[in-house]
Design a protein around this motif. Structure first.
Motif, PDB file in Angstrom:
ATOM      1  N   ALA A 169       0.856  -1.194   0.000  1.00 50.13           N
ATOM      2  CA  ALA A 169       0.000   0.000   0.000  1.00 50.13           C
ATOM      3  C   ALA A 169       0.887   1.236   0.000  1.00 50.13           C
ATOM      4  N   PHE A 170       0.395   2.294  -0.643  1.00 50.63           N
ATOM      5  CA  PHE A 170       1.176   3.518  -0.785  1.00 50.63           C
ATOM      6  C   PHE A 170       0.348   4.733  -0.369  1.00 50.63           C
ATOM      7  N   GLY A 171       1.019   5.694   0.255  1.00 56.89           N
ATOM      8  CA  GLY A 171       0.441   7.005   0.475  1.00 56.89           C
ATOM      9  C   GLY A 171       0.933   7.935  -0.611  1.00 56.89           C
ATOM     10  N   TYR A 172       0.146   8.967  -0.920  1.00 56.08           N
ATOM     11  CA  TYR A 172       0.491   9.900  -1.989  1.00 56.08           C
ATOM     12  C   TYR A 172       0.507  11.336  -1.465  1.00 56.08           C
ATOM     13  N   ARG A 173       1.382  12.141  -2.059  1.00 58.39           N
ATOM     14  CA  ARG A 173       1.454  13.560  -1.727  1.00 58.39           C
ATOM     15  C   ARG A 173       1.476  14.379  -3.015  1.00 58.39           C
ATOM     16  N   ILE A 174       0.506  15.289  -3.159  1.00 52.58           N
ATOM     17  CA  ILE A 174       0.530  16.278  -4.237  1.00 52.58           C
ATOM     18  C   ILE A 174       1.186  17.537  -3.697  1.00 52.58           C
ATOM     19  N   SER A 175       2.204  18.013  -4.396  1.00 53.47           N
ATOM     20  CA  SER A 175       2.864  19.271  -4.028  1.00 53.47           C
ATOM     21  C   SER A 175       2.766  20.236  -5.204  1.00 53.47           C
ATOM     22  N   GLU A 176       2.127  21.354  -4.964  1.00 53.14           N
ATOM     23  CA  GLU A 176       2.061  22.397  -5.979  1.00 53.14           C
ATOM     24  C   GLU A 176       3.326  23.242  -5.909  1.00 53.14           C
ATOM     25  N   LYS A 177       3.882  23.563  -7.053  1.00 51.10           N
ATOM     26  CA  LYS A 177       5.119  24.337  -7.078  1.00 51.10           C
ATOM     27  C   LYS A 177       4.832  25.809  -6.805  1.00 51.10           C
ATOM     28  N   ASP A 178       5.786  26.457  -6.131  1.00 47.14           N
ATOM     29  CA  ASP A 178       5.660  27.887  -5.868  1.00 47.14           C
ATOM     30  C   ASP A 178       5.603  28.652  -7.193  1.00 47.14           C
ATOM     31  N   LYS A 179       4.876  29.760  -7.172  1.00 54.56           N
ATOM     32  CA  LYS A 179       4.769  30.594  -8.371  1.00 54.56           C
ATOM     33  C   LYS A 179       5.271  31.991  -8.065  1.00 54.56           C
ATOM     34  N   PRO A 180       5.899  32.633  -9.059  1.00 60.73           N
ATOM     35  CA  PRO A 180       6.336  34.017  -8.842  1.00 60.73           C
ATOM     36  C   PRO A 180       5.144  34.916  -8.521  1.00 60.73           C
ATOM     37  N   GLY A 181       5.408  35.968  -7.770  1.00 67.36           N
ATOM     38  CA  GLY A 181       4.350  36.936  -7.477  1.00 67.36           C
ATOM     39  C   GLY A 181       3.947  37.716  -8.711  1.00 67.36           C
ATOM     40  N   ARG A 182       2.938  38.548  -8.576  1.00 66.08           N
ATOM     41  CA  ARG A 182       2.414  39.328  -9.699  1.00 66.08           C
ATOM     42  C   ARG A 182       3.502  40.246 -10.265  1.00 66.08           C
ATOM     43  N   PHE A 183       3.650  40.208 -11.574  1.00 65.07           N
ATOM     44  CA  PHE A 183       4.626  41.059 -12.260  1.00 65.07           C
ATOM     45  C   PHE A 183       4.063  42.467 -12.398  1.00 65.07           C
ATOM     46  N   ASN A 184       4.833  43.453 -11.962  1.00 61.66           N
ATOM     47  CA  ASN A 184       4.388  44.852 -11.964  1.00 61.66           C
ATOM     48  C   ASN A 184       4.671  45.470 -13.327  1.00 61.66           C
ATOM     49  N   VAL A 185       3.697  45.366 -14.227  1.00 60.02           N
ATOM     50  CA  VAL A 185       3.860  45.872 -15.590  1.00 60.02           C
ATOM     51  C   VAL A 185       4.047  47.389 -15.586  1.00 60.02           C
ATOM     52  N   GLU A 186       3.283  48.083 -14.732  1.00 59.80           N
ATOM     53  CA  GLU A 186       3.365  49.551 -14.692  1.00 59.80           C
ATOM     54  C   GLU A 186       4.773  50.014 -14.333  1.00 59.80           C
ATOM     55  N   GLN A 187       5.360  49.368 -13.340  1.00 61.41           N
ATOM     56  CA  GLN A 187       6.723  49.744 -12.935  1.00 61.41           C
ATOM     57  C   GLN A 187       7.718  49.459 -14.050  1.00 61.41           C
ATOM     58  N   ALA A 188       7.534  48.337 -14.730  1.00 63.29           N
ATOM     59  CA  ALA A 188       8.431  47.996 -15.835  1.00 63.29           C
ATOM     60  C   ALA A 188       8.350  49.033 -16.947  1.00 63.29           C
ATOM     61  N   MET A 189       7.149  49.491 -17.231  1.00 63.07           N
ATOM     62  CA  MET A 189       6.979  50.507 -18.284  1.00 63.07           C
ATOM     63  C   MET A 189       7.624  51.823 -17.863  1.00 63.07           C
ATOM     64  N   GLN A 190       7.459  52.205 -16.584  1.00 67.37           N
ATOM     65  CA  GLN A 190       8.066  53.446 -16.093  1.00 67.37           C
ATOM     66  C   GLN A 190       9.588  53.395 -16.156  1.00 67.37           C
TER      67      GLN A 190
END
Length: 318
Positions: free
Chosen positions: A143-164
């Motif tokens: 018998a086996f136990g299972y683990r789902i691990s979601e990968k970390d994601k980068p935070g929201r990209f600040n498009v306005e700051q990039a344009m400035q």
């Protein structure tokens, strides 16, 4: 990530509880991953909000009937319900042989690809968003136990700051969003992490059944957001648990406590604790909460959502 319990009884179904199956819904990719598939699971799906056409992966813990007897019927129905492009099935040795025998003697032929993966301890699946690991548990059959691990994601990209900052749009934005260090055409070096919000912490879900208390379950569940663990017996019936290699409510709670999980959801209850008996389901819950307070008892069609907000709030508090 939403967890829906399709069956929470052990061994045999009752009027209010079917045998083992859990659906993990991943709304962001319109997929359902099924964990175990006891007899009657497809009927439970029809009574729930889970869409049979979205099932893409099925993870089987072990070969006992209350965890696999519904699998062949479900696979046959999936083909009739919308011809999925593919279903991948993960499980212990003999699972593929079992399905081949069922198909041979029932003359069932799938209209879509079905791939059976015999699992070994460690990584059993990984893509850009998730990984799934398994570990051996302690039961009467493999018998086996299972683990789902979601990968970390980068935070929201600040498009306005990039344009400035005068950063030209296009492929550079994608690299910066991935928090890469980029050299611009004018020679400036920009660290993408400076333009992204806080990292979105990945969520984790662990499923352990059938098993008696074991160290492998503790390690698999380490710091998980949600642990679903069997609790077949009350503490008073610990001798039965040892004889049959199942867990008591207190064993499940001890796994949760030792692993440092955030929430424990108990399932796989013996019908002997139905209302009206000397020991009832509510007593099992009290036993577990005395050890691990953040414990709930699942029932059929109970749904729990592991939200990013809750995960991040817990991380901040820690």
């Amino acid at each position: 990530m939403q967890i829906t319990f399709l069956g929470t009884s052990s061994g045999v179904p009752t009027r209010s509880r079917n045998v083992s199956s859990i659906a993990v819904r991943l709304p962001q990719r319109a997929e359902v991953w099924l964990f175990d598939c006891g007899e009657g699971t497809q009927h439970q799906i029809l009574r729930s909000d889970v869409k049979i056409s979205q099932i893409t992966r099925i993870f089987v813990t072990h070969m006992h009937g209350d965890h696999v007897y519904g699998l062949m019927g479900l696979l046959a129905s999936c083909g009739l319900a919308g011809n999925p492009s593919r279903i991948d099935i993960y499980g212990p040795p003999k699972l593929e042989e079992y399905l081949r025998a069922c198909g041979r003697y029932s003359q069932t032929h799938f209209s879509y690809p079905v791939k059976v993966h015999t699992v070994q301890p460690g990584l059993v699946f990984e893509d850009s968003e998730f990984s799934v690991h398994c570990t051996p548990l302690t039961h009467r059959v493999p018998a086996f136990g299972y683990r789902i691990s979601e990968k970390d994601k980068p935070g929201r990209f600040n498009v306005e700051q990039a344009m400035q900052m005068g950063i030209p749009s296009g492929p550079l934005y994608g690299r910066l969003k991935r928090m890469e260090v980029v050299t611009l055409p004018d020679g400036r070096v920009i660290n993408g992490a400076d333009l992204c919000g806080e990292t979105q912490i990945g969520r984790s879900f662990v499923y352990c059944t059938d098993t008696i208390y074991c160290d492998n379950a503790v390690e698999l569940a380490r710091n998980a957001d949600v642990l679903v663990h069997e609790a077949t017996f009350a503490h008073q019936d610990a001798e039965l648990a040892y004889q049959r290699l199942h867990s008591t409510s207190t064993m499940a709670a001890q796994v949760a406590l030792n692993a440092g999980v955030k929430k424990l959801i108990m399932t796989h209850f013996s019908p002997r604790y139905a209302p009206g008996n000397a020991i009832e389901f509510a007593d099992l819950l009290k036993e577990a909460q005395a050890i691990f307070p953040n414990t709930v008892m699942a029932h059929d069609f109970y749904t729990h959502e592991i939200s990013r907000r809750a995960v991040e709030a817990f991380a901040s508090a820690s």
